[in-house]
Design a protein around this motif. Sequence first.
Motif, PDB file in Angstrom:
ATOM      1  N   LYS A   1     -23.734  24.688 -52.901  1.00 35.28           N
ATOM      2  CA  LYS A   1     -22.656  24.709 -51.911  1.00 35.28           C
ATOM      3  C   LYS A   1     -22.278  23.260 -51.620  1.00 35.28           C
ATOM      4  CE  LYS A   1     -21.338  26.490 -47.360  1.00 35.28           C
ATOM      5  NZ  LYS A   1     -21.813  27.201 -46.140  1.00 35.28           N
ATOM      6  N   ASP A   2     -21.292  22.762 -52.329  1.00 36.22           N
ATOM      7  CA  ASP A   2     -20.944  21.344 -52.252  1.00 36.22           C
ATOM      8  C   ASP A   2     -20.548  20.947 -50.829  1.00 36.22           C
ATOM      9  OD1 ASP A   2     -20.519  18.935 -54.050  1.00 36.22           O
ATOM     10  OD2 ASP A   2     -18.615  18.983 -52.970  1.00 36.22           O
ATOM     11  N   ASP A   3     -21.125  19.845 -50.345  1.00 36.35           N
ATOM     12  CA  ASP A   3     -20.867  19.313 -49.004  1.00 36.35           C
ATOM     13  C   ASP A   3     -20.361  17.882 -49.178  1.00 36.35           C
ATOM     14  OD1 ASP A   3     -21.125  17.956 -46.520  1.00 36.35           O
ATOM     15  OD2 ASP A   3     -22.673  19.355 -45.852  1.00 36.35           O
ATOM     16  N   ALA A   4     -19.065  17.677 -48.958  1.00 36.64           N
ATOM     17  CA  ALA A   4     -18.448  16.384 -49.237  1.00 36.64           C
ATOM     18  C   ALA A   4     -19.050  15.275 -48.379  1.00 36.64           C
ATOM     19  CB  ALA A   4     -16.938  16.466 -49.024  1.00 36.64           C
ATOM     20  N   THR A   5     -19.346  15.564 -47.108  1.00 34.11           N
ATOM     21  CA  THR A   5     -19.921  14.538 -46.235  1.00 34.11           C
ATOM     22  C   THR A   5     -21.306  14.147 -46.708  1.00 34.11           C
ATOM     23  OG1 THR A   5     -18.662  15.329 -44.324  1.00 34.11           O
ATOM     24  CG2 THR A   5     -20.610  13.989 -43.873  1.00 34.11           C
ATOM     25  N   ASN A   6     -22.119  15.136 -47.010  1.00 39.37           N
ATOM     26  CA  ASN A   6     -23.472  14.877 -47.489  1.00 39.37           C
ATOM     27  C   ASN A   6     -23.438  14.069 -48.791  1.00 39.37           C
ATOM     28  OD1 ASN A   6     -26.122  15.966 -46.330  1.00 39.37           O
ATOM     29  ND2 ASN A   6     -26.455  16.153 -48.513  1.00 39.37           N
ATOM     30  N   ARG A   7     -22.557  14.501 -49.699  1.00 37.43           N
ATOM     31  CA  ARG A   7     -22.459  13.836 -51.000  1.00 37.43           C
ATOM     32  C   ARG A   7     -21.982  12.394 -50.834  1.00 37.43           C
ATOM     33  NH1 ARG A   7     -18.056  14.543 -53.734  1.00 37.43           N
ATOM     34  NH2 ARG A   7     -17.717  16.625 -52.853  1.00 37.43           N
ATOM     35  N   ARG A   8     -21.043  12.163 -49.891  1.00 37.78           N
ATOM     36  CA  ARG A   8     -20.546  10.802 -49.664  1.00 37.78           C
ATOM     37  C   ARG A   8     -21.645   9.896 -49.146  1.00 37.78           C
ATOM     38  NH1 ARG A   8     -19.502   7.699 -45.568  1.00 37.78           N
ATOM     39  NH2 ARG A   8     -19.821   9.347 -44.016  1.00 37.78           N
ATOM     40  N   ILE A   9     -22.421  10.378 -48.177  1.00 40.74           N
ATOM     41  CA  ILE A   9     -23.468   9.548 -47.584  1.00 40.74           C
ATOM     42  C   ILE A   9     -24.523   9.188 -48.633  1.00 40.74           C
ATOM     43  CG2 ILE A   9     -25.344   9.509 -45.908  1.00 40.74           C
ATOM     44  CD1 ILE A   9     -23.588  11.223 -44.067  1.00 40.74           C
ATOM     45  N   VAL A  10     -25.048  10.199 -49.322  1.00 37.47           N
ATOM     46  CA  VAL A  10     -26.087   9.938 -50.320  1.00 37.47           C
ATOM     47  C   VAL A  10     -25.535   9.107 -51.473  1.00 37.47           C
ATOM     48  CG1 VAL A  10     -27.712  10.998 -51.935  1.00 37.47           C
ATOM     49  CG2 VAL A  10     -27.346  12.025 -49.684  1.00 37.47           C
ATOM     50  N   GLY A  11     -24.283   9.375 -51.857  1.00 39.69           N
ATOM     51  CA  GLY A  11     -23.668   8.629 -52.948  1.00 39.69           C
ATOM     52  C   GLY A  11     -23.389   7.178 -52.621  1.00 39.69           C
ATOM     53  N   SER A  12     -23.377   6.828 -51.327  1.00 40.05           N
ATOM     54  CA  SER A  12     -23.128   5.434 -50.943  1.00 40.05           C
ATOM     55  C   SER A  12     -24.388   4.582 -51.038  1.00 40.05           C
ATOM     56  CB  SER A  12     -22.571   5.361 -49.515  1.00 40.05           C
ATOM     57  OG  SER A  12     -23.571   5.650 -48.540  1.00 40.05           O
ATOM     58  N   TRP A  13     -25.543   5.219 -51.203  1.00 40.12           N
ATOM     59  CA  TRP A  13     -26.799   4.485 -51.263  1.00 40.12           C
ATOM     60  C   TRP A  13     -27.047   3.994 -52.687  1.00 40.12           C
ATOM     61  CZ3 TRP A  13     -29.997   8.915 -48.609  1.00 40.12           C
ATOM     62  CH2 TRP A  13     -29.538   9.079 -47.289  1.00 40.12           C
ATOM     63  N   PRO A  14     -27.602   2.810 -52.848  1.00 41.15           N
ATOM     64  CA  PRO A  14     -27.892   2.314 -54.196  1.00 41.15           C
ATOM     65  C   PRO A  14     -29.000   3.117 -54.857  1.00 41.15           C
ATOM     66  CG  PRO A  14     -28.855   0.860 -52.561  1.00 41.15           C
ATOM     67  CD  PRO A  14     -28.030   1.857 -51.803  1.00 41.15           C
ATOM     68  N   ALA A  15     -28.971   3.147 -56.181  1.00 40.91           N
ATOM     69  CA  ALA A  15     -29.916   3.989 -56.915  1.00 40.91           C
ATOM     70  C   ALA A  15     -30.763   3.215 -57.910  1.00 40.91           C
ATOM     71  CB  ALA A  15     -29.165   5.110 -57.636  1.00 40.91           C
ATOM     72  N   ARG A  16     -30.513   1.915 -58.030  1.00 43.31           N
ATOM     73  CA  ARG A  16     -31.301   1.110 -58.980  1.00 43.31           C
ATOM     74  C   ARG A  16     -31.664  -0.218 -58.326  1.00 43.31           C
ATOM     75  NH1 ARG A  16     -27.528   3.986 -61.623  1.00 43.31           N
ATOM     76  NH2 ARG A  16     -28.261   5.298 -63.361  1.00 43.31           N
ATOM     77  N   PHE A  17     -32.958  -0.544 -58.368  1.00 49.37           N
ATOM     78  CA  PHE A  17     -33.461  -1.758 -57.735  1.00 49.37           C
ATOM     79  C   PHE A  17     -34.337  -2.524 -58.719  1.00 49.37           C
ATOM     80  CE2 PHE A  17     -32.327   0.933 -54.261  1.00 49.37           C
ATOM     81  CZ  PHE A  17     -32.094   0.140 -53.155  1.00 49.37           C
ATOM     82  N   ASP A  18     -34.406  -3.819 -58.506  1.00 48.61           N
ATOM     83  CA  ASP A  18     -35.344  -4.661 -59.235  1.00 48.61           C
ATOM     84  C   ASP A  18     -36.660  -4.654 -58.453  1.00 48.61           C
ATOM     85  OD1 ASP A  18     -36.852  -6.618 -60.442  1.00 48.61           O
ATOM     86  OD2 ASP A  18     -35.327  -8.186 -60.313  1.00 48.61           O
ATOM     87  N   ASN A  19     -37.686  -4.048 -59.017  1.00 50.09           N
ATOM     88  CA  ASN A  19     -38.974  -3.910 -58.319  1.00 50.09           C
ATOM     89  C   ASN A  19     -39.809  -5.189 -58.295  1.00 50.09           C
ATOM     90  OD1 ASN A  19     -38.941  -1.251 -57.365  1.00 50.09           O
ATOM     91  ND2 ASN A  19     -39.763  -0.398 -59.265  1.00 50.09           N
ATOM     92  N   SER A  20     -39.338  -6.254 -58.932  1.00 50.21           N
ATOM     93  CA  SER A  20     -40.180  -7.439 -59.116  1.00 50.21           C
ATOM     94  C   SER A  20     -40.693  -8.009 -57.793  1.00 50.21           C
ATOM     95  CB  SER A  20     -39.406  -8.522 -59.878  1.00 50.21           C
ATOM     96  OG  SER A  20     -38.992  -8.057 -61.134  1.00 50.21           O
TER      97      SER A  20
END
Length: 340
Positions: free
Chosen positions: A290-309
């Motif tokens: 059940k697609d939720d545009a607000t939920n998807r926007r918030i989570v999609g605004s967060w970065p998904a790849r980090f340098d763990n060094s």
Amino acid sequence: MAINGEASRTVLITGAGGWLGSILGDALLADDAGTQLILADIVEPRAPKASGAVTIMADLTDPAAIDGLFTTSYGPPQIIYCLHGIMSRGAEDDFDLGMRANFDSIRLLLNRARAEAENQPPIKFIFTSSLAVYGGPLPDVVGPSTIATPEGSYGCGKLMSELLVNEYTRRGFIDGRILRLPTIVVRPGPPSNASSSFLSGIIREPLSGEVAVCPVGDSLSSPALELPVWVASPETTIRNFVIASHIPAEKFLPHTRAVYLPGFTTTVREELEALREVAGDEALKLVTFKDDATNRRIVGSWPARFDNSYPLGLGFVADEGGMVPIVRRFSEQLGKAARF
């Protein structure tokens, strides 16, 4: 380990009634059996068995309640784990409540910790922040110098509190450590009011034989399931909480105490594939969409790849093996719980 050569340490955990707070006490006692715990939350916290912990049910937006955390039979703490707050969707839906819980109460706690610096070494103030502090255009891989520009009320409150923790540390009022948490999967218990809650729910509920709703995409074939997220397991996160209290202050970057905890990148689709591998097609069929545009926007605004060094260089640890070992371990834990 004892601190400052003392035989015991007193640790205050706010938000101790929540899921992470409720298991952190056990981990701290395993790290140092002499730890004296003060556990506080808006609900009655659970104390580890035979720990002698002081439990306090209090509204942490009330200055008098904050003062009471420092005047128990154990006296003022040497370490504070600041875990309390209103989760992301809750803060977005109720701005004023989010600001009171996620910023105003933190300032009250910092000011009370500052007052103790006149009588003891600065309190180690371990503040749990979030990837929600990031937003806007981001590099492909986030590093320690990436600027935080939140796109939601939750991230805004967290970043404001981070700035205070840094400033109070610079002035010597506290010894701050700011932990920007990955999304933690799989969380046990009922769903929380966090935008990322579904990332646990689509694993937890099917493994318990219950239907789960995925708010990203409208079917199993939806391209939206390729949404990437930065995650870590509960076990690794708690281990890193304990490590945070032992890192020498001089190891942190000179201009900030903020550090994102190590994690790894997965997608919603990879989570569902891990569910299928561990529990089969019947479990996967319990996931509805059940697609939720607000939920998807918030989570999609967060970065998904980090340098763990940088965090690994400080001594923090990371999960290995991706989602399948995490889902399998959670499934085994559910099996053990069912037998007791």
